[in-house]
Design a protein around this motif. Structure first.
Motif, PDB file in Angstrom:
ATOM      1  N   GLU A  32    -100.444 -23.056 -17.284  1.00 25.14           N
ATOM      2  CA  GLU A  32    -101.812 -23.523 -17.046  1.00 25.14           C
ATOM      3  C   GLU A  32    -101.829 -24.625 -15.995  1.00 25.14           C
ATOM      4  O   GLU A  32    -102.627 -24.608 -15.057  1.00 25.14           O
ATOM      5  CB  GLU A  32    -102.398 -24.044 -18.358  1.00 25.14           C
ATOM      6  CG  GLU A  32    -103.816 -24.563 -18.252  1.00 25.14           C
ATOM      7  CD  GLU A  32    -104.867 -23.479 -18.333  1.00 25.14           C
ATOM      8  OE1 GLU A  32    -106.060 -23.787 -18.080  1.00 25.14           O
ATOM      9  OE2 GLU A  32    -104.513 -22.336 -18.642  1.00 25.14           O
ATOM     10  N   SER A  33    -100.938 -25.581 -16.147  1.00 25.03           N
ATOM     11  CA  SER A  33    -100.905 -26.724 -15.232  1.00 25.03           C
ATOM     12  C   SER A  33    -100.481 -26.311 -13.831  1.00 25.03           C
ATOM     13  O   SER A  33    -101.068 -26.750 -12.829  1.00 25.03           O
ATOM     14  CB  SER A  33     -99.943 -27.792 -15.784  1.00 25.03           C
ATOM     15  OG  SER A  33     -99.919 -28.922 -14.960  1.00 25.03           O
ATOM     16  N   ALA A  34     -99.448 -25.454 -13.738  1.00 26.94           N
ATOM     17  CA  ALA A  34     -98.962 -25.020 -12.430  1.00 26.94           C
ATOM     18  C   ALA A  34    -100.018 -24.215 -11.677  1.00 26.94           C
ATOM     19  O   ALA A  34    -100.168 -24.355 -10.458  1.00 26.94           O
ATOM     20  CB  ALA A  34     -97.691 -24.189 -12.597  1.00 26.94           C
ATOM     21  N   SER A  35    -100.751 -23.387 -12.396  1.00 23.61           N
ATOM     22  CA  SER A  35    -101.817 -22.619 -11.757  1.00 23.61           C
ATOM     23  C   SER A  35    -102.908 -23.547 -11.229  1.00 23.61           C
ATOM     24  O   SER A  35    -103.391 -23.374 -10.099  1.00 23.61           O
ATOM     25  CB  SER A  35    -102.419 -21.615 -12.746  1.00 23.61           C
ATOM     26  OG  SER A  35    -103.492 -20.915 -12.164  1.00 23.61           O
ATOM     27  N   ASN A  36    -103.296 -24.524 -12.032  1.00 22.33           N
ATOM     28  CA  ASN A  36    -104.313 -25.483 -11.591  1.00 22.33           C
ATOM     29  C   ASN A  36    -103.838 -26.276 -10.377  1.00 22.33           C
ATOM     30  O   ASN A  36    -104.631 -26.613  -9.483  1.00 22.33           O
ATOM     31  CB  ASN A  36    -104.659 -26.443 -12.730  1.00 22.33           C
ATOM     32  CG  ASN A  36    -105.407 -25.760 -13.864  1.00 22.33           C
ATOM     33  OD1 ASN A  36    -105.952 -24.673 -13.681  1.00 22.33           O
ATOM     34  ND2 ASN A  36    -105.422 -26.371 -15.028  1.00 22.33           N
ATOM     35  N   PHE A  37    -102.541 -26.566 -10.337  1.00 21.81           N
ATOM     36  CA  PHE A  37    -101.962 -27.312  -9.218  1.00 21.81           C
ATOM     37  C   PHE A  37    -102.159 -26.561  -7.899  1.00 21.81           C
ATOM     38  O   PHE A  37    -102.437 -27.162  -6.860  1.00 21.81           O
ATOM     39  CB  PHE A  37    -100.467 -27.536  -9.476  1.00 21.81           C
ATOM     40  CG  PHE A  37     -99.775 -28.359  -8.420  1.00 21.81           C
ATOM     41  CD1 PHE A  37     -99.671 -29.729  -8.545  1.00 21.81           C
ATOM     42  CD2 PHE A  37     -99.206 -27.754  -7.301  1.00 21.81           C
ATOM     43  CE1 PHE A  37     -99.024 -30.491  -7.572  1.00 21.81           C
ATOM     44  CE2 PHE A  37     -98.568 -28.497  -6.328  1.00 21.81           C
ATOM     45  CZ  PHE A  37     -98.482 -29.881  -6.469  1.00 21.81           C
ATOM     46  N   VAL A  38    -102.016 -25.234  -7.943  1.00 17.70           N
ATOM     47  CA  VAL A  38    -102.106 -24.425  -6.725  1.00 17.70           C
ATOM     48  C   VAL A  38    -103.549 -24.019  -6.431  1.00 17.70           C
ATOM     49  O   VAL A  38    -104.023 -24.133  -5.297  1.00 17.70           O
ATOM     50  CB  VAL A  38    -101.212 -23.169  -6.848  1.00 17.70           C
ATOM     51  CG1 VAL A  38    -101.435 -22.234  -5.660  1.00 17.70           C
ATOM     52  CG2 VAL A  38     -99.747 -23.581  -6.937  1.00 17.70           C
ATOM     53  N   THR A  39    -104.265 -23.534  -7.450  1.00 16.34           N
ATOM     54  CA  THR A  39    -105.598 -22.981  -7.204  1.00 16.34           C
ATOM     55  C   THR A  39    -106.675 -24.056  -7.090  1.00 16.34           C
ATOM     56  O   THR A  39    -107.672 -23.866  -6.396  1.00 16.34           O
ATOM     57  CB  THR A  39    -105.987 -22.007  -8.328  1.00 16.34           C
ATOM     58  OG1 THR A  39    -105.994 -22.703  -9.587  1.00 16.34           O
ATOM     59  CG2 THR A  39    -104.994 -20.859  -8.405  1.00 16.34           C
ATOM     60  N   MET A  40    -106.472 -25.180  -7.785  1.00 16.31           N
ATOM     61  CA  MET A  40    -107.438 -26.276  -7.714  1.00 16.31           C
ATOM     62  C   MET A  40    -106.771 -27.478  -7.068  1.00 16.31           C
ATOM     63  O   MET A  40    -106.180 -27.339  -6.002  1.00 16.31           O
ATOM     64  CB  MET A  40    -107.983 -26.569  -9.121  1.00 16.31           C
ATOM     65  CG  MET A  40    -108.807 -25.398  -9.681  1.00 16.31           C
ATOM     66  SD  MET A  40    -109.693 -25.754 -11.219  1.00 16.31           S
ATOM     67  CE  MET A  40    -108.337 -25.706 -12.397  1.00 16.31           C
ATOM     68  N   ALA A  41    -106.872 -28.640  -7.671  1.00 20.11           N
ATOM     69  CA  ALA A  41    -106.255 -29.824  -7.081  1.00 20.11           C
ATOM     70  C   ALA A  41    -104.764 -29.860  -7.438  1.00 20.11           C
ATOM     71  O   ALA A  41    -104.385 -29.501  -8.561  1.00 20.11           O
ATOM     72  CB  ALA A  41    -106.957 -31.077  -7.608  1.00 20.11           C
ATOM     73  N   PRO A  42    -103.876 -30.257  -6.486  1.00 17.50           N
ATOM     74  CA  PRO A  42    -104.215 -30.797  -5.160  1.00 17.50           C
ATOM     75  C   PRO A  42    -104.198 -29.779  -4.014  1.00 17.50           C
ATOM     76  O   PRO A  42    -104.630 -30.087  -2.917  1.00 17.50           O
ATOM     77  CB  PRO A  42    -103.115 -31.834  -4.948  1.00 17.50           C
ATOM     78  CG  PRO A  42    -101.930 -31.263  -5.650  1.00 17.50           C
ATOM     79  CD  PRO A  42    -102.469 -30.539  -6.848  1.00 17.50           C
ATOM     80  N   LEU A  43    -103.681 -28.544  -4.229  1.00 21.90           N
ATOM     81  CA  LEU A  43    -103.552 -27.607  -3.109  1.00 21.90           C
ATOM     82  C   LEU A  43    -104.854 -26.888  -2.778  1.00 21.90           C
ATOM     83  O   LEU A  43    -105.080 -26.524  -1.616  1.00 21.90           O
ATOM     84  CB  LEU A  43    -102.449 -26.584  -3.414  1.00 21.90           C
ATOM     85  CG  LEU A  43    -101.034 -27.142  -3.583  1.00 21.90           C
ATOM     86  CD1 LEU A  43    -100.025 -26.018  -3.742  1.00 21.90           C
ATOM     87  CD2 LEU A  43    -100.647 -28.049  -2.412  1.00 21.90           C
ATOM     88  N   ASN A  44    -105.675 -26.600  -3.790  1.00 24.70           N
ATOM     89  CA  ASN A  44    -107.006 -26.001  -3.582  1.00 24.70           C
ATOM     90  C   ASN A  44    -106.966 -24.680  -2.811  1.00 24.70           C
ATOM     91  O   ASN A  44    -107.783 -24.442  -1.909  1.00 24.70           O
ATOM     92  CB  ASN A  44    -107.916 -26.992  -2.842  1.00 24.70           C
ATOM     93  CG  ASN A  44    -108.186 -28.248  -3.656  1.00 24.70           C
ATOM     94  OD1 ASN A  44    -108.636 -28.155  -4.792  1.00 24.70           O
ATOM     95  ND2 ASN A  44    -107.893 -29.401  -3.070  1.00 24.70           N
ATOM     96  N   LEU A  45    -106.042 -23.787  -3.169  1.00 24.88           N
ATOM     97  CA  LEU A  45    -105.940 -22.499  -2.486  1.00 24.88           C
ATOM     98  C   LEU A  45    -106.929 -21.470  -3.026  1.00 24.88           C
ATOM     99  O   LEU A  45    -107.142 -20.439  -2.384  1.00 24.88           O
ATOM    100  CB  LEU A  45    -104.517 -21.951  -2.606  1.00 24.88           C
ATOM    101  CG  LEU A  45    -103.405 -22.765  -1.922  1.00 24.88           C
ATOM    102  CD1 LEU A  45    -102.077 -22.049  -2.067  1.00 24.88           C
ATOM    103  CD2 LEU A  45    -103.733 -23.011  -0.454  1.00 24.88           C
ATOM    104  N   GLY A  46    -107.509 -21.721  -4.166  1.00 24.44           N
ATOM    105  CA  GLY A  46    -108.473 -20.788  -4.740  1.00 24.44           C
ATOM    106  C   GLY A  46    -107.824 -19.803  -5.693  1.00 24.44           C
ATOM    107  O   GLY A  46    -106.608 -19.565  -5.655  1.00 24.44           O
TER     108      GLY A  46
END
Length: 300
Positions: A32-46
């Motif tokens: 859950e955390s790793a996905s949020n890291f990439v898709t939301m903050a801080p990388l914000n890739l969607g």
């Protein structure tokens, strides 16, 4: 005609116990955390880009697992982790970008998981994870895992957001449900396989809401630690647990009579599978009820 020779297959899945459940919860929480890291903050890739990236990672780890000739803790838990990460991003895409909402996404994914499990049962492959020793059975296991981990994010979001329970109350509710399943395992005659899959599915929303309870800002009901700190801490804990399995007696390769790997051959197999280890560790026979000939039970 000479005596028949029993065919032996190797199970590449770990035995189920306290270490299994602890590692499963940590891995799914990290997902859950790793996905949020990439898709939301801080990388914000969607969500869409994240899902494609994580699907490729899942494909790589799954290929390594299917090609392995025995249980490798690092490989196995890498697949669990990637299914959790890609499941989170796919769930968020379905619920938010595609607009199904938490309730709609949960209903869709629950229906899909039921279809997968019914289809698995119809193939004749055993659903007892401690006896899965065929490629077909393992593919079915990972299909169910991917769907259940995707469902876990939706159901966790539905509890905490859709029903308004919040992260902490949702965590308490899911923890209570896990305790009920544990009690049912020891106190009732309910199939161990059914209880295993109920617990297996629930670990994912438990990890999702627990992660959100730590990561999210205080204004949203969390502790405000952020995704970077949360992901780093969870990764460290996961590394310790997997390392413990590699060196501390959990690195077990189990040999299973090939006839027991499918329910269609013998729905009531008698006698436990044997367990051997590359480091000399002698594992216990899988399943608390194996001596009763109940091959479809899995020890919680």
């Amino acid at each position: 005609m000479g005596p028949s020779v029993s065919r032996v297959a190797v199970s590449k899945l770990p035995m189920v116990g306290a270490m299994f459940w602890a590692t499963k919860i940590v891995a799914t929480t990290l997902g859950e955390s790793a996905s949020n890291f990439v898709t939301m903050a801080p990388l914000n890739l969607g969500y869409a880009v994240g899902a494609m990236i994580f699907l490729m990672a899942f494909g790589v780890t799954l290929a390594m697992q299917l090609k392995a000739d025995r249980f490798h803790p690092v490989v196995f838990w890498s697949v669990i982790l990637t299914t959790s990460i890609v499941g989170t991003s796919m769930s968020d895409y379905i619920n938010r970008t595609a607009g199904l909402g938490y309730a709609g996404g949960s209903i869709l994914l629950t229906s899909l998981l039921v279809i997968v499990l019914i289809g698995w049962r119809m193939t004749g492959q055993t659903m007892d994870v401690e006896r899965i020793a065929t490629t077909e059975g393992e593919v079915l296991y990972w299909t169910a895992t991917l769907v259940s981990n995707t469902l876990g994010t939706s159901s966790g979001d539905f509890l905490s957001g859709g029903l308004g329970l919040g992260f902490r109350d949702s965590s308490l509710l899911l923890s209570g449900a896990m305790l009920v399943i544990l009690a049912a395992h020891y106190l009732t005659p309910i199939s161990g396989t059914a209880l295993f899959w109920a617990a297996y599915v629930l670990t994912r929303p438990l990890g999702a809401v627990a992660e959100n309870a730590v990561e999210k800002p205080v204004a949203q009901g969390g502790l405000g630690s952020g995704t970077t700190v949360t992901s780093s801490a969870l990764l460290a804990v996961l590394a310790i647990l997997v390392g413990r399995q590699m060196v501390g007696g959990h690195h077990v390769t189990r040999k299973v009579d090939a006839a027991f790997a499918t329910d269609s051959h013998d729905p009531q197999p008698v006698g436990p599978s044997t367990a051997t280890s590359t480091d000399g560790y002698a594992g216990k026979p899988p399943g608390r009820h194996s001596h009763r000939g109940e091959g479809d039970r899995a020890d919680l």
